[in-house]
Write an enzyme that holds these catalytic residues in place. Structure first.
Site, PDB file in Angstrom:
ATOM      1  CB  SER A 127      -0.887  -0.001   1.252  1.00 12.96           C
ATOM      2  OG  SER A 127      -1.474   1.269   1.452  1.00 12.96           O
ATOM      3  CE1 TYR A 152      -3.713  -0.197   5.022  1.00 12.09           C
ATOM      4  CE2 TYR A 152      -4.254  -2.527   5.246  1.00 12.09           C
ATOM      5  CZ  TYR A 152      -3.989  -1.414   4.456  1.00 12.09           C
ATOM      6  OH  TYR A 152      -3.979  -1.546   3.086  1.00 12.09           O
ATOM      7  CE  LYS A 156      -1.568  -4.384   3.362  1.00  9.88           C
ATOM      8  NZ  LYS A 156      -1.837  -5.697   2.738  1.00  9.88           N
TER       9      LYS A 156
HETATM   10  C1  WQD Z   1      -9.689   9.069   0.940  1.00  6.94           C
HETATM   11  C2  WQD Z   1      -9.963  10.532   1.232  1.00  6.94           C
HETATM   12  C3  WQD Z   1     -10.310  11.065   3.546  1.00  6.94           C
HETATM   13  C4  WQD Z   1     -14.025   8.824   4.015  1.00  6.94           C
HETATM   14  C5  WQD Z   1      -6.790   4.170   2.939  1.00  6.94           C
HETATM   15  C6  WQD Z   1      -5.603   3.334   3.333  1.00  6.94           C
HETATM   16  C7  WQD Z   1      -4.934   2.803   2.097  1.00  6.94           C
HETATM   17  C8  WQD Z   1      -5.894   1.968   1.324  1.00  6.94           C
HETATM   18  C9  WQD Z   1      -7.130   2.797   0.972  1.00  6.94           C
HETATM   19  C10 WQD Z   1      -7.034   0.056   2.330  1.00  6.94           C
HETATM   20  C11 WQD Z   1      -9.241  11.028   2.466  1.00  6.94           C
HETATM   21  C12 WQD Z   1     -11.558  11.317   2.729  1.00  6.94           C
HETATM   22  C13 WQD Z   1     -12.870   9.366   3.478  1.00  6.94           C
HETATM   23  C14 WQD Z   1     -15.071   9.669   4.444  1.00  6.94           C
HETATM   24  C15 WQD Z   1     -13.785  11.573   3.747  1.00  6.94           C
HETATM   25  N1  WQD Z   1      -6.054   0.768   2.033  1.00  6.94           N
HETATM   26  N2  WQD Z   1     -12.773  10.726   3.339  1.00  6.94           N
HETATM   27  N3  WQD Z   1     -14.916  11.027   4.282  1.00  6.94           N
HETATM   28  O1  WQD Z   1      -7.290   7.083   3.718  1.00  6.94           O
HETATM   29  O2  WQD Z   1      -6.483   7.614   1.355  1.00  6.94           O
HETATM   30  O3  WQD Z   1      -6.357   5.271   2.188  1.00  6.94           O
HETATM   31  O4  WQD Z   1      -7.685   3.381   2.186  1.00  6.94           O
HETATM   32  O5  WQD Z   1      -7.893  -0.404   1.682  1.00  6.94           O
HETATM   33  O6  WQD Z   1      -3.822   2.009   2.478  1.00  6.94           O
HETATM   34  O7  WQD Z   1      -4.676   4.167   4.010  1.00  6.94           O
HETATM   35  O8  WQD Z   1      -8.561   6.275   1.682  1.00  6.94           O
HETATM   36  O9  WQD Z   1     -10.949   6.329   1.073  1.00  6.94           O
HETATM   37  O10 WQD Z   1     -10.321   6.335   3.534  1.00  6.94           O
HETATM   38  O11 WQD Z   1      -9.931   8.357   2.158  1.00  6.94           O
HETATM   39  O12 WQD Z   1     -13.658  12.803   3.616  1.00  6.94           O
HETATM   40  O13 WQD Z   1     -16.148   9.226   4.958  1.00  6.94           O
HETATM   41  O14 WQD Z   1     -11.345  10.699   1.485  1.00  6.94           O
HETATM   42  O15 WQD Z   1     -10.099  12.124   4.474  1.00  6.94           O
HETATM   43  O16 WQD Z   1      -8.814  12.348   2.227  1.00  6.94           O
HETATM   44  P1  WQD Z   1      -7.150   6.681   2.301  1.00  6.94           P
HETATM   45  P2  WQD Z   1     -10.016   6.764   2.143  1.00  6.94           P
END
Ligand code: WQD
Length: 343
Positions: A127, A152, A156
């Site tokens: 990741s 998590y 990785k």
């Molecule tokens: C994306 C953006 C949030 C939800 C994580 C893991 C990565 C991978 C994918 C696992 C961010 C914003 C999110 C919400 C929001 N692994 N957001 N409201 O955090 O970039 O990556 O997930 O599967 O290893 O770190 O992905 O989709 O959670 O967030 O505003 O309800 O959307 O702040 O900027 P992230 P995400």
């Protein structure tokens, strides 16, 4: 005679899409999955889509002796693609030991069982979170890794370090670590897709669940970041593009084309989109005005993450080609099918 590939976590989101791509590329697939965060129904949908029902073994990879036995039954496998892991970032912060146990015991038992049975090719589901808060953008594989915020993410990073030590001690073993940016989207059939258990952590499923009325509104975690519109930027990549990269990586190992015993590739599009960009694209694709509210930042979020994709292009001859709208449209189709109740 088809080459056999073991796919751990093959009933999961990225795993199931990769299984379909493997079958379409004439591989025989053995899925190992403990079904802790996936459904056995996925096997029927893979069958429906490909006409092939993969061999399935329900197994908790934390059980070393059972794992060793299952791998000895499939010692003719040519490679393992290892997806099996817990992946809810927020949960891992609250319950780190569950993540270190599950993700690392599963990895260690898989690697040991491979070595015992002479299966010496390994593809790891890593990741972009291993980069922590990047100092340079776009992120290349040369960027140093940093201690990820969550347990998590740290599993990785530790896993990649385990692979480094393993290949330094065993010159018959080869591995490719694939660092995913933000996987979203679903298979064009609408029969498989992301199935978050409980309240989704990730942006895309939260958007589609809000749009179908399962969630009251989307919370946008902060618009005071140093980005053009203040919301964080990510490199969203279609799960089908991701699946395609895994098949290319497997073929690379089977043809012994790898240049070093451990190769690492970013899997992204090289383009960054903000949260508000994604919302706007969703509204365009769906024709729905999404109900959202800007709230406080989420701990651990970084302002920007997007990939340099040069190395994967150069060495694997791979690049992502689905657009953000195509990704979002496929996620939306999947959500609607899910809620039609006919899945
Ligand atoms: C994306 C953006 C949030 C939800 C994580 C893991 C990565 C991978 C994918 C696992 C961010 C914003 C999110 C919400 C929001 N692994 N957001 N409201 O955090 O970039 O990556 O997930 O599967 O290893 O770190 O992905 O989709 O959670 O967030 O505003 O309800 O959307 O702040 O900027 P992230 P995400």
């Amino acid at each position: 005679m088809k080459n056999k590939i073991i796919v751990t976590g093959g009933c999961g989101y990225i795993g199931s899409h990769t299984v379909i791509e493997l079958i379409d590329n004439n591989f025989e697939v053995v899925i190992i999955d403990d079904l802790s965060n996936s459904s056995k129904k996925t096997l029927d949908r893979i069958h429906q889509i490909t006409g092939v029902k993969p061999i399935f073994v329900e197994l908790d990879l934390k059980d070393a002796s059972k794992t060793s036995m299952v791998f000895s039954e499939h010692k003719d496998a040519k490679a393992v693609i290892h997806f099996a892991a817990s992946k809810a970032v927020g949960e891992s912060v609250k319950n780190p030991l569950k993540y270190y146990k599950n993700n690392l015991y599963s990895l260690l038992n898989t690697l040991s069982a491979q070595i015992e049975n002479g299966i010496n090719n390994f593809i790891f589901s890593s990741s972009a979170t291993v980069y922590g808060t990047p100092e340079v953008l776009p992120i290349t594989e040369e960027n140093k890794t940093q201690r990820p915020f969550s347990a998590y993410g740290n599993t990785k990073k530790i896993a990649e370090e385990i692979l480094e030590d393993l290949i330094n001690s065993n010159d018959s073993f080869s591995a490719i670590s694939l660092r995913y940016f933000n996987p979203i989207g679903a298979h064009e059939s609408g029969l498989i897709g992301e199935l978050p258990s409980g309240i989704p952590n990730n942006l895309m499923p939260y958007i589609t669940q809000t749009a179908v009325g399962l969630r009251e509104k989307l919370m946008v975690y902060g618009n005071d970041y140093p980005t053009p519109d203040g919301t964080p930027i990510r490199d969203y990549i279609h799960v089908l593009d991701l699946a395609n990269a895994h098949v290319i990586a497997v073929k690379r190992l089977l043809l012994q084309k790898q240049e070093t015993a451990l190769e690492t590739f970013n899997l992204g599009t090289g383009k960054g989109f903000s949260v508000l960009d994604v919302i706007k694209s969703f509204e365009e694709v769906s024709g729905i005005n999404l109900n959202y509210e800007i709230v406080e930042r989420r701990p651990g979020d970084v302002p920007q993450l997007f990939a340099s994709t040069d190395l994967a292009k150069l060495k694997l001859g791979w690049s992502a080609n689905k657009t953000l709208n195509e990704m979002i449209s496929s996620s939306w189709q999947w959500e609607k099918k899910l809620r039609d109740g006919n899945l």
